[in-house]
Design an enzyme around this catalytic site. Structure first.
Site, PDB file in Angstrom:
ATOM      1  N   LYS A  97       0.857  -1.184   0.000  1.00 12.22           N
ATOM      2  CA  LYS A  97       0.000   0.000   0.000  1.00 12.22           C
ATOM      3  C   LYS A  97       0.900   1.242   0.000  1.00 12.22           C
ATOM      4  O   LYS A  97       1.839   1.341   0.791  1.00 12.22           O
ATOM      5  CB  LYS A  97      -0.892   0.012   1.243  1.00 12.22           C
ATOM      6  CG  LYS A  97      -2.134  -0.836   1.120  1.00 12.22           C
ATOM      7  CD  LYS A  97      -3.038  -0.634   2.330  1.00 12.22           C
ATOM      8  CE  LYS A  97      -4.403  -1.272   2.099  1.00 12.22           C
ATOM      9  NZ  LYS A  97      -4.301  -2.720   1.856  1.00 12.22           N
ATOM     10  N   ASP A 131      -1.593  -2.021  -4.139  1.00 14.28           N
ATOM     11  CA  ASP A 131      -2.991  -2.067  -3.738  1.00 14.28           C
ATOM     12  C   ASP A 131      -3.635  -0.705  -3.994  1.00 14.28           C
ATOM     13  O   ASP A 131      -2.962   0.316  -4.066  1.00 14.28           O
ATOM     14  CB  ASP A 131      -3.096  -2.437  -2.254  1.00 14.28           C
ATOM     15  CG  ASP A 131      -4.427  -3.056  -1.899  1.00 14.28           C
ATOM     16  OD1 ASP A 131      -5.331  -3.095  -2.763  1.00 14.28           O
ATOM     17  OD2 ASP A 131      -4.573  -3.509  -0.752  1.00 14.28           O
ATOM     18  N   ARG A 183      -5.574  -6.799 -10.605  1.00 11.58           N
ATOM     19  CA  ARG A 183      -6.370  -7.534  -9.615  1.00 11.58           C
ATOM     20  C   ARG A 183      -7.695  -6.790  -9.475  1.00 11.58           C
ATOM     21  O   ARG A 183      -7.720  -5.627  -9.098  1.00 11.58           O
ATOM     22  CB  ARG A 183      -5.631  -7.579  -8.276  1.00 11.58           C
ATOM     23  CG  ARG A 183      -6.379  -8.308  -7.164  1.00 11.58           C
ATOM     24  CD  ARG A 183      -5.523  -8.324  -5.892  1.00 11.58           C
ATOM     25  NE  ARG A 183      -6.030  -9.284  -4.931  1.00 11.58           N
ATOM     26  CZ  ARG A 183      -6.612  -8.953  -3.781  1.00 11.58           C
ATOM     27  NH1 ARG A 183      -6.751  -7.681  -3.450  1.00 11.58           N
ATOM     28  NH2 ARG A 183      -7.043  -9.884  -2.963  1.00 11.58           N
ATOM     29  N   GLY A 187     -14.059  -3.731  -3.546  1.00 17.38           N
ATOM     30  CA  GLY A 187     -13.738  -2.508  -2.824  1.00 17.38           C
ATOM     31  C   GLY A 187     -14.255  -2.566  -1.399  1.00 17.38           C
ATOM     32  O   GLY A 187     -15.379  -3.008  -1.158  1.00 17.38           O
ATOM     33  N   ALA A 188     -13.443  -2.106  -0.450  1.00 16.78           N
ATOM     34  CA  ALA A 188     -13.805  -2.236   0.962  1.00 16.78           C
ATOM     35  C   ALA A 188     -13.768  -0.914   1.725  1.00 16.78           C
ATOM     36  O   ALA A 188     -13.944  -0.906   2.934  1.00 16.78           O
ATOM     37  CB  ALA A 188     -12.861  -3.233   1.638  1.00 16.78           C
ATOM     38  N   ARG A 288     -12.222  -6.494   6.916  1.00 20.37           N
ATOM     39  CA  ARG A 288     -12.749  -7.852   6.687  1.00 20.37           C
ATOM     40  C   ARG A 288     -14.086  -8.024   7.411  1.00 20.37           C
ATOM     41  O   ARG A 288     -15.004  -8.660   6.905  1.00 20.37           O
ATOM     42  CB  ARG A 288     -11.759  -8.894   7.202  1.00 20.37           C
ATOM     43  CG  ARG A 288     -10.406  -8.882   6.540  1.00 20.37           C
ATOM     44  CD  ARG A 288     -10.409  -9.275   5.069  1.00 20.37           C
ATOM     45  NE  ARG A 288     -10.929  -8.281   4.172  1.00 20.37           N
ATOM     46  CZ  ARG A 288     -10.259  -7.182   3.759  1.00 20.37           C
ATOM     47  NH1 ARG A 288      -9.058  -6.947   4.214  1.00 20.37           N
ATOM     48  NH2 ARG A 288     -10.809  -6.336   2.918  1.00 20.37           N
TER      49      ARG A 288
END
Length: 306
Positions: A97, A131, A183, A187-188, A288
C-alpha cells in the site's frame, strides 16, 4: 443479530474499540485472517499452503505512516519479503500500500520507496502489486504505478482496481492498453454515492464486466472474489469464450472460504491466497469484518469462551 457494514466502519474508528481489539483481537479471532505478526511466521504458512497447490501474495500490514522513518522501515520490510521468498523457495509474490510507503507525506518520496521495491521484485524475478486505497489517493496511485510500469514492465508490477467505483470501467480500459496485470476487487472502503455504486447488485454487475473486458483485451486478470455466484458466472463465460487459462487466476483472502479455495484447485484452477501478516493488522481486520459483518459474531463468541 444484524450488524451493518456502515456500523462496523464507524465503530472501527472509535478509540475504545480500537484499543480493545488491538489488545485482544489476535487471541479472540483476528488470527483467522492474519498469518502471524512476523515474516518468519508468514513464510512458514506459505510453505505449508503451497503443498496444497495454493500460491500466495504476502502483504506486510500497515497503512498511513506519519514519518519518513516509518515509511523507510516499511520499504525495508517489503524488500526483506522478496529476499525471504527467494531464500525459502516458496511460491509467493508481494502486495504493498502506498500510504504505508509515505504517500501522504510526499508522493515523490513514496515513489522513491516504491522504486526500491519494484527494483527488488525484478532482481528476484518476482512481482509486486500496488494495492488501491480510497478515492482521494486513486489518481496519484495510478500515476506512480504508470511511472514504475514504464521502468519495470508488466512482468514485475501490477495494480488493483475496485468495481464499486463508477470510473473503474474507464480505468480498466486505459490500463488494458498497456496490458497491465490487474487484480479486480469489489472494494472495501467507505465511499460516497457520488463516486461509488450504492447497490451491491450494481457493484457485482460491474465486477463481472471489468473482468470480462480485461480478459477480452488479452490482459492477465486476478479474479479476487469469494462470491460463488460471480465465480460460477465467470467460469462459465471463460469456458464459452475460450479464454486461455494462463491469462487469469482466482484470488481469495487468507481465512475466507478456505474450502472453496481448495475446491477450485481440485478443479484445476490457479488459486492465489492473499496473506497478510504484521503487528499493524487492525485496519485490515476491521475491513474484513465490514465486508462480512457476521464475522463480528465470530469474534464475540471467542471472547465469551475466554
Amino acid at each position: 443479530m444484524s450488524i451493518s457494514r456502515s456500523l462496523v466502519l464507524t465503530l472501527a474508528g472509535n478509540r475504545v474499540v480500537t484499543s480493545f481489539v488491538s489488545k485482544y483481537g489476535m487471541k479472540l479471532g483476528a488470527s483467522r485472517f492474519v498469518a502471524g505478526e512476523s515474516l518468519e511466521e508468514a513464510v512458514r504458512f506459505v510453505s505449508e499452503i503451497n503443498k496444497e497447490g495454493l500460491i500466495v501474495t504476502l502483504d506486510h500490514l500497515g497503512e498511513s505512516v506519519y514519518t519518513k522513518e516509518e515509511a523507510i522501515a516499511a520499504t525495508d520490510e517489503s524488500v526483506r519479503i522478496f529476499e525471504a521468498i527467494a531464500e525459502s523457495g516458496v511460491n509467493s509474490n508481494v502486495s504493498v500500500k502506498l500510504t504505508q510507503l509515505g504517500l501522504d507525506i510526499d508522493p515523490e518520496f513514496c515513489f522513491e520507496n516504491m522504486d526500491r521495491i519494484a527494483a527488488k521484485a525484478k532482481e528476484c524475478n518476482n512481482f509486486v502489486r500496488i494495492d488501491m486505497e480510497d478515492t482521494p489517493r486513486l489518481e496519484v496511485t495510478i500515476d506512480i504505478f504508470n511511472r514504475l510500469l514504464a521502468k519495470y514492465g508488466k512482468a514485475h508490477i501490477g495494480l488493483v482496481i475496485q468495481s464499486y467505483l463508477y470510473r473503474a470501467v474507464d480505468d480498466v480500459a486505459k490500463l488494458g492498453e498497456n496490458q497491465v496485470n490487474l487484480r479486480i476487487v469489489k472494494g472495501a472502503y467507505k465511499e460516497p454515492a457520488a463516486v461509488a455504486f450504492p447497490e451491491k447488485s450494481e457493484v457485482d454487475d460491474n465486477y463481472v464486466r471489468l473482468v470480462q473486458n480485461h480478459l477480452l483485451s488479452g490482459c492477465y486478470t486476478a479474479i479476487a472474489t469469494h462470491d460463488e455466484t460471480i465465480i460460477h458466472i465467470l467460469k462459465k463465460w471463460i469456458k464459452e469464450n475460450h479464454i486461455d487459462d494462463n491469462l487469469y487466476e482466482f484470488q481469495m483472502l487468507y481465512g475466507v472460504r478456505n474450502g472453496l479455495q481448495r475446491d477450485l484447485v481440485k478443479e484445476g484452477y490457479k488459486v492465489r491466497v492473499y496473506t497478510p501478516y504484521g503487528k499493524d493488522w487492525y485496519p485490515y481486520f476491521t475491513r474484513r469484518i465490514a465486508e462480512r459483518p457476521a464475522n463480528a459474531l465470530f469474534i464475540l463468541k471467542n471472547f465469551f469462551k475466554n
